[in-house]
Design an enzyme around this catalytic site. Structure first.
Site, PDB file in Angstrom:
ATOM      1  CE1 TYR A 132      -3.684   2.519   0.576  1.00  0.00           C
ATOM      2  CE2 TYR A 132      -2.408   3.285   2.462  1.00  0.00           C
ATOM      3  CZ  TYR A 132      -3.458   3.465   1.580  1.00  0.00           C
ATOM      4  OH  TYR A 132      -4.264   4.559   1.694  1.00  0.00           O
ATOM      5  CG  ASP A 186       5.741   3.824   0.782  1.00  0.00           C
ATOM      6  OD1 ASP A 186       6.031   4.550   1.759  1.00  0.00           O
ATOM      7  OD2 ASP A 186       4.572   3.599   0.423  1.00  0.00           O
ATOM      8  CE  LYS A 196       0.992   4.843   8.271  1.00  0.00           C
ATOM      9  NZ  LYS A 196       1.050   4.022   7.079  1.00  0.00           N
TER      10      LYS A 196
HETATM   11  C1  LIG Z   1       0.373   4.585   5.724  1.00  0.00           C
HETATM   12  C2  LIG Z   1       1.133   4.366   4.472  1.00  0.00           C
HETATM   13  C3  LIG Z   1       1.021   5.241   3.373  1.00  0.00           C
HETATM   14  C4  LIG Z   1       0.013   6.347   3.313  1.00  0.00           C
HETATM   15  O1  LIG Z   1       0.216   7.328   4.258  1.00  0.00           O
HETATM   16  P1  LIG Z   1      -0.997   8.305   4.637  1.00  0.00           P
HETATM   17  O2  LIG Z   1      -0.385   9.278   5.577  1.00  0.00           O
HETATM   18  O3  LIG Z   1      -2.054   7.426   5.227  1.00  0.00           O
HETATM   19  O4  LIG Z   1      -1.463   8.925   3.362  1.00  0.00           O
HETATM   20  C5  LIG Z   1       1.856   5.047   2.302  1.00  0.00           C
HETATM   21  N1  LIG Z   1       2.751   4.035   2.288  1.00  0.00           N
HETATM   22  C6  LIG Z   1       2.877   3.174   3.305  1.00  0.00           C
HETATM   23  C7  LIG Z   1       3.905   2.096   3.243  1.00  0.00           C
HETATM   24  C8  LIG Z   1       2.061   3.295   4.422  1.00  0.00           C
HETATM   25  O5  LIG Z   1       2.168   2.407   5.420  1.00  0.00           O
END
Ligand SMILES: *Cc1c(COP(=O)(O)O)cnc(C)c1O
Length: 431
Positions: A141, A236, A264
């Site tokens: 994701y 990511d 995060k």
């Molecule tokens: C949470 C997450 C996102 C998205 O971040 P948001 O602040 O919710 O838009 C993207 N990549 C990874 C790996 C994530 O865990």
């Protein structure tokens, strides 16, 4: 008001009653609880029930809820004003910290969410390479931008829409989804399309199809092929950054991506994301270059203060060792408890994150993760909730340990798990 009353009202005004799909209990059944406050490793709902929390606001709260130092930093920032729409020193200091802690990041831009970070990194990679195709991996994701909501993980997976409605075919076609950890699939895709691939984006440790740890050879192959074909390798690390180690997954595996996305933990509970990497690539961003990217509240001074205070504390000696020791204590306790009651179960942890699987073996890709016993997970989730332990309401999410969890909290969790596991077997569908 009760949880039920608040949820009933919310459903009329907010689709599904929630502002982000995974918050609903759609996958596990039942209704979400409404939290009034958090304190350390505990969250307390509007009815006064207190839970040991292993979600941590889905990753940011590595220090636990309402950490006193973060709170003071935020209050100090608030006293000076909430937003100026001008550069502030805090942004510079946060950029400095990020570049120092993650050496592959030579330049960085702050945004307000992980989604913005990945979306912008993709645009930048496409502009830099003058190519359109991107490779992503099934079950990863990367936020909810059109080109990344293809065979996606997290809530998209939980609710059975890994490729969202509303994503134009013409955009989805530019994304090539491949199975995670599958080196052959990557090689053959590069053989076929290598010179048109702008970027590979990958969770270098996957946490949105439950926790899936890559074969180091898989990541090395991504690095080698990107270099060979002139594609941009994007790690990511929105979830894994400052979570699996101070330097993120790239430090753990010793692999240097071209671009890194963060979120995060760098916001410490307030909205901050970031993307950064090689300065020859980053310099293509406006106003220096021709790739447009902007944000009214980007680098917000209050959010940046929370991030800086958090990054300060996670650098204390032994921070990640302690986190990992506690995560290991938890998963071994759970594995033992499951075996006492004959529940097919496995678990693993890396740094401050862990995966619980209702199957005999630890999964290495989405196909395997999907074969876990979801009915057993749902029963376990609800049993734990009734014993005041809050796990993510989906079998496709990783769990998070915080600095605020004590050994006692973990012991309590394991005791509760024995009660939960004891109720699973005779009622499970897999008999
Ligand atoms: C949470 C997450 C996102 C998205 O971040 P948001 O602040 O919710 O838009 C993207 N990549 C990874 C790996 C994530 O865990």
């Amino acid at each position: 008001m009760t949880n039920q009353e608040l949820f009933n009202q919310s459903r009329h005004l907010i689709p599904g009653g929630v502002n982000s799909p995974v918050r609903a209990f759609g996958a596990v059944g039942g209704n979400p609880i409404f939290i009034e406050r958090g304190d350390g490793c505990k969250i307390i709902d509007v009815e006064g029930n207190s839970y040991i929390d292993y979600v941590g606001s889905w990753g940011p709260l590595i220090l636990g809820h309402n950490d006193p130092d973060v709170r003071i930093a935020v209050l100090n920032a608030i006293n000076k004003g909430l937003s100026f729409g001008t550069p502030t020193e805090g942004e510079l200091r946060l950029a400095e910290e990020i570049c120092r802690l993650i050496p592959s990041v030579e330049m960085v831009r702050l945004v307000s969410s992980g989604t913005e970070a990945t979306m912008s990194a993709i645009r930048l990679a496409r502009a830099y390479t003058k190519r359109d195709l991107i490779i992503k991996f099934e079950g990863c994701y990367h936020g909810h931008a059109d080109s990344l909501l293809v065979k996606s993980g997290s809530g998209a997976l939980t609710f059975g829409q890994p490729t969202s409605a509303g994503v134009p075919k013409s955009i989805a076609q530019l994304t090539l989804p491949l199975p995670y950890n599958n080196i052959d699939a990557v090689i053959s895709t590069f053989n076929a399309y290598g010179n048109d691939i702008a970027a590979i984006i990958v969770e270098p440790i996957a946490g949105n199809m439950n926790l899936v740890i890559p074969d180091p050879q898989f990541l090395q192959t991504l690095r080698n092929l990107s270099t060979q074909y002139g594609s941009i390798l994007i790690f990511d690390e929105v979830m894994t950054g400052f979570r699996v180690a101070l330097g993120g997954a790239q430090y753990k595996f010793g692999i240097k991506p071209d671009l890194t996305t963060l979120g995060k933990i760098i916001g410490g509970g307030l909205p901050v994301g970031a993307f950064g990497g090689r300065s020859d690539i980053m310099k293509n961003l406006a106003p220096e270059g021709s790739v447009y990217q902007a944000g009214t509240l980007s680098g917000n001074p209050v959010a940046v203060a929370a991030g800086l205070a958090t990054l300060g504390k996670i650098q204390s000696p032994g921070f990640y060792e302690k986190l990992h020791t506690k995560a290991e204590l938890l998963i071994h306790g759970l594995i033992d408890a499951a075996s006492v009651y004959g529940v097919p179960f496995s678990a693993q942890s890396v740094g401050g994150m862990f995966g619980l699987y209702f199957r005999e073996e630890i999964p290495t890709c989405l196909e395997e993760a999907k074969t876990a016993d979801s009915i057993a997970f749902n029963r376990f989730f609800h049993a734990m909730l009734s014993h005041n332990v809050y796990l993510a309401p989906s079998a496709y999410e990783a769990g998070f340990m915080s600095a605020a969890h004590t050994e006692n909290d973990i012991k309590t969790t394991i005791e509760k798990s024995e009660l939960a596991f004891s109720t699973i077997n005779h009622t499970s569908a897999k008999e």
